[in-house]
Design an enzyme around this catalytic site. Structure first.
Site, PDB file in Angstrom:
ATOM      1  N   GLY A  19       0.834  -1.213   0.000  1.00 58.55           N
ATOM      2  CA  GLY A  19       0.000   0.000   0.000  1.00 58.55           C
ATOM      3  C   GLY A  19       0.858   1.248   0.000  1.00 58.55           C
ATOM      4  N   GLY A  73       2.607   3.647   1.460  1.00 62.44           N
ATOM      5  CA  GLY A  73       3.122   3.914   2.802  1.00 62.44           C
ATOM      6  C   GLY A  73       3.668   5.317   2.956  1.00 62.44           C
ATOM      7  N   ARG A  74       3.953   5.956   1.811  1.00 64.66           N
ATOM      8  CA  ARG A  74       4.476   7.327   1.893  1.00 64.66           C
ATOM      9  C   ARG A  74       3.983   8.163   0.716  1.00 64.66           C
ATOM     10  NH1 ARG A  74      10.709   7.319   0.000  1.00 64.66           N
ATOM     11  NH2 ARG A  74      10.642   5.579  -1.438  1.00 64.66           N
ATOM     12  N   ASP A  79       8.655   5.875   7.901  1.00 63.48           N
ATOM     13  CA  ASP A  79       8.344   7.220   8.397  1.00 63.48           C
ATOM     14  C   ASP A  79       7.447   8.010   7.451  1.00 63.48           C
ATOM     15  OD1 ASP A  79      10.059   7.680   6.328  1.00 63.48           O
ATOM     16  OD2 ASP A  79      11.631   8.654   7.510  1.00 63.48           O
ATOM     17  N   GLY A  80       7.109   7.402   6.298  1.00 64.08           N
ATOM     18  CA  GLY A  80       6.220   8.095   5.356  1.00 64.08           C
ATOM     19  C   GLY A  80       6.908   9.212   4.581  1.00 64.08           C
ATOM     20  N   ARG A  92      -1.517  -1.027  -9.984  1.00 64.18           N
ATOM     21  CA  ARG A  92      -0.386  -1.934 -10.215  1.00 64.18           C
ATOM     22  C   ARG A  92      -0.876  -3.374 -10.322  1.00 64.18           C
ATOM     23  NH1 ARG A  92       3.494   1.141  -6.934  1.00 64.18           N
ATOM     24  NH2 ARG A  92       2.480   3.118  -6.577  1.00 64.18           N
ATOM     25  N   ASP A 140       4.344  -5.011  -7.377  1.00 69.54           N
ATOM     26  CA  ASP A 140       3.754  -3.737  -6.949  1.00 69.54           C
ATOM     27  C   ASP A 140       4.369  -2.551  -7.683  1.00 69.54           C
ATOM     28  OD1 ASP A 140       5.861  -4.855  -5.164  1.00 69.54           O
ATOM     29  OD2 ASP A 140       5.955  -2.783  -4.482  1.00 69.54           O
ATOM     30  N   ASN A 141       5.447  -2.793  -8.406  1.00 68.21           N
ATOM     31  CA  ASN A 141       6.077  -1.709  -9.160  1.00 68.21           C
ATOM     32  C   ASN A 141       5.834  -1.846 -10.653  1.00 68.21           C
ATOM     33  OD1 ASN A 141       7.052  -0.615  -6.801  1.00 68.21           O
ATOM     34  ND2 ASN A 141       9.026  -1.658  -6.943  1.00 68.21           N
ATOM     35  N   ASP A 188       7.848   3.920 -10.313  1.00 68.98           N
ATOM     36  CA  ASP A 188       8.654   3.675  -9.117  1.00 68.98           C
ATOM     37  C   ASP A 188      10.148   3.655  -9.418  1.00 68.98           C
ATOM     38  OD1 ASP A 188       6.607   3.860  -7.436  1.00 68.98           O
ATOM     39  OD2 ASP A 188       6.761   1.872  -6.570  1.00 68.98           O
TER      40      ASP A 188
HETATM   41  P1  AMP Z   1       9.116   0.818  -2.983  1.00 70.42           P
HETATM   42  O1  AMP Z   1      10.388   0.116  -2.667  1.00 70.42           O
HETATM   43  O2  AMP Z   1       9.255   2.327  -3.096  1.00 70.42           O
HETATM   44  O3  AMP Z   1       8.400   0.238  -4.132  1.00 70.42           O
HETATM   45  O4  AMP Z   1       8.174   0.640  -1.704  1.00 70.42           O
HETATM   46  C1  AMP Z   1       7.725  -0.610  -1.247  1.00 70.42           C
HETATM   47  C2  AMP Z   1       6.726  -0.418  -0.145  1.00 70.42           C
HETATM   48  O5  AMP Z   1       7.339   0.227   0.974  1.00 70.42           O
HETATM   49  C3  AMP Z   1       5.517   0.443  -0.502  1.00 70.42           C
HETATM   50  O6  AMP Z   1       4.407  -0.053   0.179  1.00 70.42           O
HETATM   51  C4  AMP Z   1       5.919   1.792   0.029  1.00 70.42           C
HETATM   52  O7  AMP Z   1       4.811   2.617   0.291  1.00 70.42           O
HETATM   53  C5  AMP Z   1       6.647   1.412   1.307  1.00 70.42           C
HETATM   54  N1  AMP Z   1       7.617   2.432   1.741  1.00 70.42           N
HETATM   55  C6  AMP Z   1       8.801   2.729   1.170  1.00 70.42           C
HETATM   56  N2  AMP Z   1       9.429   3.714   1.867  1.00 70.42           N
HETATM   57  C7  AMP Z   1       8.612   4.043   2.897  1.00 70.42           C
HETATM   58  C8  AMP Z   1       8.687   4.994   3.960  1.00 70.42           C
HETATM   59  N3  AMP Z   1       9.734   5.803   4.114  1.00 70.42           N
HETATM   60  N4  AMP Z   1       7.655   5.037   4.819  1.00 70.42           N
HETATM   61  C9  AMP Z   1       6.597   4.231   4.684  1.00 70.42           C
HETATM   62  N5  AMP Z   1       6.471   3.320   3.698  1.00 70.42           N
HETATM   63  C10 AMP Z   1       7.461   3.225   2.819  1.00 70.42           C
HETATM   64 MG    MG Z   2       6.823   0.685  -5.132  1.00 67.90          MG
END
Ligand code: AMP
Ligand code: MG
Length: 481
Positions: free
Chosen positions: A89, A91-92, A124-125, A182, A251-252, A261
């Site tokens: 989901g 997350g940020r 940390d979002g 996605r 998810d990407n 992404d």
């Molecule tokens: P990503 O590697 O960017 O594709 O992210 C994979 C998952 O980790 C997704 O659900 C993102 O929303 C979550 N995510 C990545 N970085 C953060 C962050 N700093 N805080 C919260 N969720 C994160």
């Molecule tokens: Mg992603």
């Protein structure tokens, strides 16, 4: 033309069952400063009025002020990360809403690095300014390379510190996408929603991205075929310019066929299909030459989520889906060869021309030749001063190739459209980012400018880019920074 001076966003995602999103607002940042605003993109999005109001841009795209009637949300999705299924989901990231562009197409406007959501898990979002600037330059480069991609509207320095092993400047990116749906959103629907709610979601996707399928009897099956076609086209395009996505988790992988992404992505320099730059891709799962295999794997996961809706008889559904998926390697091979023929300016290919491609790639790999520069030099009809150009094998190859294209002007025109002169080289990116985070945008601007002219063979100042010796041998890229 929409001359509305408000950012009056649409909210089609809110028509979905509630399990697909969470209504949430961005967390304000303490001291936002605008670093980049993409005026050309703003105009394309019918948002020209923003270009004249820096403080409004800064407020909207830091998440500190919401447009009137904005109903922001974060999206739920799951996904296979390096092959393992997980609930994920946004997350940020927070979707502000959707905007209709000058061609009447709907685009998501999403803030990335905008604070925690209920999908943040331990995170940390937030995002570092450097990684958001990296996404800005990479996605804009892909756009100029004529490759489907999400785009970047703005980058804000949040004025806050973000901790990633050490303190970093924080940043917020505004991302524009045909949608943020996605393969992982389908996996989420299948595993975590009711059958009825998931069906509503699938119909929403068809309506939004593939409206021509609305009257198709076998719409769900056709959906797989179209998404497969778009993915093949995308990966072939990545291969054309030497792009390594780096983290092709399900998810990407966007349903719209856009590159999405930009985490650990990078472009190859020396040609080698085993190249990977990502610090966590220890087994080369997402290596340059593996990307089509992973796309195929991801599509199999995607197709699996639709089986229940394709035929009541599960075996029959599997058979129908399998027939489509079996076409992947065949179609990929045809399109990949076609792309390589264009890189070599071969207008009417014959089967034997495949040997020319194979031979060139093998020579390039043996001589560690630069992928972009080799094709750019062929297109410029000049010699690249490297070990490949000086080798007997290459001279022999070049003679054979020249006999095929016969110095035909049209061949060179095709090559000019398919072989970029410039890519955002790793050393250029790193230097531009370090300077930009420290308040000096000169190199970043320079890189954006050359990338906007990457196919401009009309200019006569095209110096081939040379990476400092050894720079890329130890270069590492990172996810989620
Ligand atoms: P990503 O590697 O960017 O594709 O992210 C994979 C998952 O980790 C997704 O659900 C993102 O929303 C979550 N995510 C990545 N970085 C953060 C962050 N700093 N805080 C919260 N969720 C994160
Ligand atoms: Mg992603």
């Amino acid at each position: 033309m929409n001359d509305n001076k408000n950012l009056a966003l649409h909210n089609s995602y809110l028509t979905l069952p509630k399990c697909f999103y969470e209504r949430i607002e961005p967390t304000p940042v303490s001291d936002p400063t605008l670093i980049y605003f993409n005026e050309n993109l703003a105009k394309k999005l019918n948002l020209e009025f923003l270009c004249y109001d820096k403080s409004l841009i800064t407020n909207y795209f830091s998440g500190n002020k919401l447009p009137d009637n904005c109903k922001s949300l974060s999206q739920a999705y799951a996904g296979h990360q390096f092959g393992n299924f997980t609930m994920l989901g946004d997350g940020r990231a927070i979707l502000l809403g959707e905007q209709i562009d000058i061609h009447d197409n709907l685009y998501d406007i999403q803030l990335k690095g905008s604070g925690r959501t209920s999908y943040s898990r331990g995170g940390d979002g937030r995002a570092t300014l450097s990684s958001m600037l990296r996404e800005y330059i990479m996605s804009e480069s892909m756009y100029h390379l004529n490759i489907p991609t999400t785009r970047s509207l703005a980058v804000i320095n949040s004025g806050e510190s973000v901790y990633r092993e050490s303190h970093n400047q924080g940043g917020v990116l505004t991302r524009i996408a045909s949608s943020h749906i996605r393969v992982g959103t389908f996996e989420y629907g299948k595993h975590f929603c009711t059958k009825n709610d998931f069906k509503k979601f699938i119909d929403y996707v068809i309506n939004r991205h593939f409206p021509d399928l609305l009257n198709e009897k076998l719409a769900y099956l056709e959906l797989i075929r179209l998404i497969m076609r778009n993915q093949i086209d995308l990966i072939v395009n990545w291969n054309r310019v030497g792009f390594i996505h780096g983290v092709m988790n399900t998810d990407n992988m966007s349903i719209s066929g856009e590159t999405i992404d930009y985490g650990p992505c990078a472009f190859i320099n020396d040609y080698n299909p085993n190249t990977t730059f990502s610090s966590i891709d220890h087994n080369g799962r997402y290596a340059f030459g593996n990307q089509h295999k992973i796309a195929y794997w991801n599509l199999t996961v995607f197709a699996g989520t639709l089986l229940d809706y394709i035929d009541n008889d599960k075996n029959r559904a599997i058979e129908l889906v399998q027939d489509i998926l079996n076409q992947f390697p065949i179609q990929y091979s045809i399109k990949w060869h076609d792309m390589m023929f264009k890189k070599l300016g071969i207008e009417t290919p014959i089967d034997e021309d495949k040997n020319l491609i194979e031979k060139l790639l093998s020579l390039m790999q043996n001589h560690k030749a630069d992928y972009t520069n080799t094709f750019a030099a062929l297109t410029l009809n000049k010699s690249n001063n490297d070990s490949l150009s000086e080798s007997d094998g290459f001279m022999d190859w070049k003679n054979k190739w020249k006999q095929r294209i016969k110095n035909n002007e049209n061949s060179y025109k095709i090559m000019q459209r398919n072989n970029p002169l410039y890519i955002p080289r790793n050393y250029l990116i790193e230097s531009a980012l370090t300077n930009c985070v420290n308040g000096n945008n000169k190199e970043f601007d320079g890189l954006l400018k050359i990338m906007s002219e990457t196919y401009n063979y009309e200019l006569d100042n095209h110096e081939l880019q040379i990476s400092p010796d050894g720079f890329d041998d130890h270069y590492k890229t990172f996810c989620g920074t």
